[in-house]
Design an enzyme around this catalytic site. Structure first.
Site, PDB file in Angstrom:
ATOM      1  N   CYS A 112      32.850  37.363  15.819  1.00 46.16           N
ATOM      2  CA  CYS A 112      31.095  38.282  16.418  1.00 46.16           C
ATOM      3  C   CYS A 112      31.144  37.805  18.193  1.00 46.16           C
ATOM      4  CB  CYS A 112      30.514  38.400  16.066  1.00 46.16           C
ATOM      5  SG  CYS A 112      29.684  37.199  15.317  1.00 46.16           S
ATOM      6  N   ASP A 343      26.510  46.323  18.520  1.00 47.73           N
ATOM      7  CA  ASP A 343      26.611  45.449  17.275  1.00 47.73           C
ATOM      8  C   ASP A 343      28.582  45.274  16.614  1.00 47.73           C
ATOM      9  OD1 ASP A 343      26.445  44.126  15.130  1.00 47.73           O
ATOM     10  OD2 ASP A 343      25.249  45.572  13.753  1.00 47.73           O
ATOM     11  N   HIS A 345      29.923  43.853  14.078  1.00 49.47           N
ATOM     12  CA  HIS A 345      30.000  43.668  13.138  1.00 49.47           C
ATOM     13  C   HIS A 345      30.143  44.390  12.446  1.00 49.47           C
ATOM     14  CE1 HIS A 345      27.218  40.612  14.047  1.00 49.47           C
ATOM     15  NE2 HIS A 345      27.926  39.863  13.602  1.00 49.47           N
TER      16      HIS A 345
END
Length: 457
Positions: A112, A343, A345
């Site tokens: 990430c 994000d 993820h």
């Protein structure tokens, strides 16, 4: 025989983990983010006001083919949506070409910070080639949510992935066909060429200049391997090396400078901007400055909030990477005391960016998210872009004023110092050639950052 058996066990383990991560990070999330109509919203230097009755509600979906935002549109909401969606979004991917020296074909669960670092660099390149005013013409044309329930969709995807992993069927998946092209004028066509080119530099293949495969190779020089956790400071140095080593002629006019021990040495930056390009031909380079900092000790100090908001209010800001423990996000704006972020993820399928007209939808995030500043982890890296030496001098003066006004009785997050780093008995100039990609001094700093920073998943 024993070594061969161990290799087989590692391959099976890697395939099992790939299938598990595919399930874990492939949910179609439907969450709500609220924006107040009474407060301005800032996105990388641009300000928007949502003048609506009641609250502005954004329905989010991480599904790559979805628009994800359902709301009453008025005021500057439409412009904000278009601007946000136009930023390049880089997330976990699965079933890309195997990373050299490992059995990994996905970065789910560990990549990430590399992804947020890619987004930081991508925004710098967008400012360089497209300018801050550019927006993707098809940003608002992204398809609506699939009506299929997330449970059945994810179970089928998990089953297919697991079966493919066990049978070694690793044919790259290509996402849905891009929307039909409209008639573009010369400027739009030129911008779209650069739009696609920038994304292709971050493709998940060994040949992509800033792709995961290349970044991991540079990370090995600092002791990082595929599957390890990376911190924001380590990623900043990896990005610098990736830009230095890039061979595409289009990238010869860009350089990256990483602050040393929270200090930006102005002469070192200017030397980089005025260094030789194109095999000895003098020229001026744009610079992307990355500053690894800590926003406090064990916890984030809320006294730094106004400075962070000030940085995100600048048009030459390229964002901030960091987040909260065990997660890294790309922060691009704020409203009140909450930061707006993208994000990484979310596990998406591999896209072959080498093919003509590869689908773009999965590289643009339809759904802004917000997080309270005080929930951030202290470790982060701040980035900003300067096209010329004059821009850098103006930016350093402006940021220095912000640092002084925000620091009050505490130390500023970082400082600008005239002269070279070597003038202060630190490491030699970063322009000197090195036998290794990282100097011994840099390796010591990277090792320190690696142990001090939060663990990322």
């Amino acid at each position: 025989m024993e070594a061969t058996g161990t290799d087989e066990v590692e391959k099976i383990k890697s395939k099992f983990m790939s299938a598990w991560h595919n399930m874990k990070y492939s949910w179609v999330l439907k969450t709500k983010t609220y924006f107040s109509r009474n407060s301005p919203v800032f996105l990388l230097g641009k300000c928007y006001h949502f003048k609506t009755e009641g609250e502005y509600r954004a329905l989010h979906s991480f599904q790559s083919s979805s628009a994800g935002i359902s709301t009453e549109i008025s005021g500057n909401v439409e412009e904000f949506r278009k601007d946000f969606i136009s930023r390049i979004w880089l997330t976990y991917r699965e079933e890309f070409p195997q990373i050299q020296g490992s059995a990994l074909t996905t970065d789910c669960g560990w990549g990430c910070t590399l992804r947020t670092g890619q987004m930081l660099l991508a925004q710098g390149l967008m400012l360089h080639f497209l300018g801050r005013a550019w927006v993707w013409p098809e940003a608002l044309d992204m398809e609506s949510c699939d009506s299929e329930s997330w449970t059945s969709s994810t179970v089928r995807k998990l089953t297919a992935s697991f079966e493919a992993s066990l049978t070694a069927e690793r044919d790259p998946k290509v996402l849905a066909r891009p929307p039909a092209r409209r008639d573009w004028d010369v400027t739009e066509r030129r911008n779209e060429v650069y739009h696609r080119k920038i994304i292709s530099w971050f493709g998940d293949s060994p040949l992509a200049a800033f792709g995961l495969h290349q970044l991991i190779e540079y990370g090995k020089k600092s002791g990082k391997m595929a599957g390890d956790w990376y911190g924001p400071a380590v990623v900043a140095h990896i990005l610098r090396k990736a830009v230095e080593e890039a061979r595409d002629p289009e990238l010869q006019g860009v350089t990256v400078y990483v602050a040393q021990d929270c200090t930006v040495y102005s002469s070192d930056v200017i030397d980089r901007q005025c260094s030789f390009v194109d095999s000895g031909k003098a020229g001026s380079k744009a610079v992307i400055i990355l500053v690894p900092v800590r926003l406090g000790g064990e916890r984030t100090n809320t006294d730094y909030l106004e400075f962070v908001k000030g940085i995100l209010s600048l048009e030459y800001c390229v964002g901030i990477i960091g987040g909260k423990p065990k997660q890294s996000y790309y922060f691009a704006g704020f409203q009140d005391d909450s930061l707006i972020y993208m994000d990484p993820h979310y596990c998406q399928s591999f896209v072959d960016v080498s093919i003509k007209d590869f689908p773009l939808e999965s590289f643009h995030c339809p759904s802004p998210k917000k997080m309270s500043f005080k929930k951030m982890d202290p470790s982060c890296t701040i980035g900003f872009y300067c096209r010329t030496v004059q821009d850098f001098e103006k930016a350093s003066e402006e940021i220095t004023k912000m640092l002084k006004s925000s620091s009050k009785e505490k130390y500023p997050l970082f400082t600008f110092v005239k002269g070279h780093s070597r003038d202060y008995d630190f490491a030699s100039s970063p322009l000197h050639e090195e036998k290794d990609l990282f100097s011994e001094d840099e390796k010591k700093r990277l090792k320190r950052f690696s142990t001090e920073e939060f663990v990322l998943l």
